[in-house]
Motif scaffolding. Sequence first.
Motif, PDB file in Angstrom:
ATOM      1  N   PRO A  49       0.835  -1.205   0.000  1.00  0.00           N
ATOM      2  CA  PRO A  49       0.000   0.000   0.000  1.00  0.00           C
ATOM      3  C   PRO A  49       0.870   1.255   0.000  1.00  0.00           C
ATOM      4  CG  PRO A  49      -0.159  -1.165   2.109  1.00  0.00           C
ATOM      5  CD  PRO A  49       0.675  -2.004   1.202  1.00  0.00           C
ATOM      6  N   PRO A  50       0.274   2.398  -0.296  1.00  0.00           N
ATOM      7  CA  PRO A  50       1.047   3.639  -0.357  1.00  0.00           C
ATOM      8  C   PRO A  50       1.695   3.970   0.980  1.00  0.00           C
ATOM      9  CG  PRO A  50      -1.311   4.049  -0.693  1.00  0.00           C
ATOM     10  CD  PRO A  50      -1.131   2.580  -0.539  1.00  0.00           C
ATOM     11  N   TYR A  51       2.755   4.757   0.891  1.00  0.00           N
ATOM     12  CA  TYR A  51       3.453   5.218   2.083  1.00  0.00           C
ATOM     13  C   TYR A  51       2.457   5.787   3.084  1.00  0.00           C
ATOM     14  CZ  TYR A  51       6.697   7.783   5.031  1.00  0.00           C
ATOM     15  OH  TYR A  51       7.395   8.252   6.108  1.00  0.00           O
ATOM     16  N   GLY A  52       2.643   5.447   4.358  1.00  0.00           N
ATOM     17  CA  GLY A  52       1.758   5.951   5.396  1.00  0.00           C
ATOM     18  C   GLY A  52       0.594   5.020   5.703  1.00  0.00           C
ATOM     19  N   THR A  53       0.437   3.972   4.910  1.00  0.00           N
ATOM     20  CA  THR A  53      -0.615   2.991   5.137  1.00  0.00           C
ATOM     21  C   THR A  53       0.044   1.670   5.497  1.00  0.00           C
ATOM     22  OG1 THR A  53      -1.995   4.064   3.471  1.00  0.00           O
ATOM     23  CG2 THR A  53      -2.609   1.830   4.125  1.00  0.00           C
ATOM     24  N   ALA A  54      -0.309   1.107   6.643  1.00  0.00           N
ATOM     25  CA  ALA A  54       0.308  -0.135   7.096  1.00  0.00           C
ATOM     26  C   ALA A  54      -0.106  -1.296   6.199  1.00  0.00           C
ATOM     27  CB  ALA A  54      -0.100  -0.429   8.535  1.00  0.00           C
ATOM     28  N   PRO A  55       0.848  -2.155   5.846  1.00  0.00           N
ATOM     29  CA  PRO A  55       0.501  -3.363   5.088  1.00  0.00           C
ATOM     30  C   PRO A  55      -0.503  -4.220   5.868  1.00  0.00           C
ATOM     31  CG  PRO A  55       2.862  -2.982   5.016  1.00  0.00           C
ATOM     32  CD  PRO A  55       2.297  -2.023   6.017  1.00  0.00           C
ATOM     33  N   THR A  56      -1.452  -4.778   5.168  1.00  0.00           N
ATOM     34  CA  THR A  56      -2.507  -5.595   5.768  1.00  0.00           C
ATOM     35  C   THR A  56      -2.052  -7.046   5.926  1.00  0.00           C
ATOM     36  OG1 THR A  56      -3.426  -6.222   3.637  1.00  0.00           O
ATOM     37  CG2 THR A  56      -4.259  -4.160   4.624  1.00  0.00           C
ATOM     38  N   LEU A  57      -2.904  -7.850   6.526  1.00  0.00           N
ATOM     39  CA  LEU A  57      -2.645  -9.284   6.609  1.00  0.00           C
ATOM     40  C   LEU A  57      -2.469  -9.872   5.208  1.00  0.00           C
ATOM     41  CD1 LEU A  57      -5.289 -10.223   9.337  1.00  0.00           C
ATOM     42  CD2 LEU A  57      -2.816 -10.229   9.643  1.00  0.00           C
ATOM     43  N   ALA A  58      -3.342  -9.459   4.284  1.00  0.00           N
ATOM     44  CA  ALA A  58      -3.266  -9.950   2.903  1.00  0.00           C
ATOM     45  C   ALA A  58      -1.958  -9.523   2.237  1.00  0.00           C
ATOM     46  CB  ALA A  58      -4.466  -9.459   2.098  1.00  0.00           C
ATOM     47  N   ASP A  59      -1.497  -8.296   2.525  1.00  0.00           N
ATOM     48  CA  ASP A  59      -0.218  -7.836   1.971  1.00  0.00           C
ATOM     49  C   ASP A  59       0.931  -8.729   2.448  1.00  0.00           C
ATOM     50  OD1 ASP A  59      -1.372  -5.617   0.643  1.00  0.00           O
ATOM     51  OD2 ASP A  59      -1.140  -4.348   2.424  1.00  0.00           O
ATOM     52  N   LEU A  60       0.925  -9.059   3.738  1.00  0.00           N
ATOM     53  CA  LEU A  60       1.991  -9.929   4.257  1.00  0.00           C
ATOM     54  C   LEU A  60       1.871 -11.341   3.695  1.00  0.00           C
ATOM     55  CD1 LEU A  60       2.995  -7.643   6.038  1.00  0.00           C
ATOM     56  CD2 LEU A  60       3.300  -9.333   7.831  1.00  0.00           C
ATOM     57  N   GLU A  61       0.654 -11.809   3.468  1.00  0.00           N
ATOM     58  CA  GLU A  61       0.483 -13.122   2.832  1.00  0.00           C
ATOM     59  C   GLU A  61       1.090 -13.116   1.435  1.00  0.00           C
ATOM     60  OE1 GLU A  61      -3.666 -14.157   2.975  1.00  0.00           O
ATOM     61  OE2 GLU A  61      -3.637 -14.392   5.157  1.00  0.00           O
ATOM     62  N   ARG A  62       0.873 -12.038   0.691  1.00  0.00           N
ATOM     63  CA  ARG A  62       1.462 -11.929  -0.650  1.00  0.00           C
ATOM     64  C   ARG A  62       2.983 -11.892  -0.576  1.00  0.00           C
ATOM     65  NH1 ARG A  62      -3.056  -8.745  -1.473  1.00  0.00           N
ATOM     66  NH2 ARG A  62      -1.954  -6.777  -1.137  1.00  0.00           N
ATOM     67  N   LEU A  63       3.528 -11.167   0.396  1.00  0.00           N
ATOM     68  CA  LEU A  63       4.984 -11.128   0.563  1.00  0.00           C
ATOM     69  C   LEU A  63       5.517 -12.513   0.927  1.00  0.00           C
ATOM     70  CD1 LEU A  63       5.550  -7.767   2.490  1.00  0.00           C
ATOM     71  CD2 LEU A  63       6.236  -8.310   0.138  1.00  0.00           C
ATOM     72  N   ALA A  64       4.786 -13.230   1.763  1.00  0.00           N
ATOM     73  CA  ALA A  64       5.210 -14.583   2.143  1.00  0.00           C
ATOM     74  C   ALA A  64       5.181 -15.513   0.931  1.00  0.00           C
ATOM     75  CB  ALA A  64       4.320 -15.127   3.261  1.00  0.00           C
ATOM     76  N   ASP A  65       4.139 -15.426   0.123  1.00  0.00           N
ATOM     77  CA  ASP A  65       4.053 -16.245  -1.094  1.00  0.00           C
ATOM     78  C   ASP A  65       5.213 -15.939  -2.036  1.00  0.00           C
ATOM     79  OD1 ASP A  65       1.737 -17.528  -0.245  1.00  0.00           O
ATOM     80  OD2 ASP A  65       0.394 -16.218  -1.390  1.00  0.00           O
ATOM     81  N   ALA A  66       5.511 -14.644  -2.204  1.00  0.00           N
ATOM     82  CA  ALA A  66       6.625 -14.248  -3.068  1.00  0.00           C
ATOM     83  C   ALA A  66       7.958 -14.723  -2.483  1.00  0.00           C
ATOM     84  CB  ALA A  66       6.634 -12.735  -3.267  1.00  0.00           C
TER      85      ALA A  66
END
Length: 135
Positions: free
Chosen positions: A6-23
């Motif tokens: 997400p844009p600067y200033g917005t905390a990554p969500t659970l889904a964002d971390l799931e995507r990072l984990a998959d990558a």
Amino acid sequence: MTQPLPPYGTAPTLADLERLADAALDTIPAELLAPIQNLVIHVEDFPDEETEQEMELESPFDLLGLYRGVDLTRQSVADVRGGPDMIFLYRRPILDYWCETGEDLAAIVRHVLIHEIGHHFGHSDEDMERIEAMG
């Protein structure tokens, strides 16, 4: 293709971390992933109260990830399995660490995954550092 954070200033969500984990899984050496058959990665905001007590945490921010299951060095064909082995990634402690260190968030997620997958195999911290350096 992995979606951007997400844009600067917005905390990554659970889904964002799931995507990072998959990558991150795509970058982990095959020798570490090949024997894994029944491993689930789950992202939560914090460890649950039972885990906090079991791990004797002073704060829920003290734990970035956790392997739950029977590591391969302790498994037996006679064991009755109660479900899949799991790796928990804890979003808020990971984000807190990210903010404190300024390290790349994807690199932090990858590091935690390798560390927890290493526990699945009963690897030492030195083994996990060597494997992490391979990627």
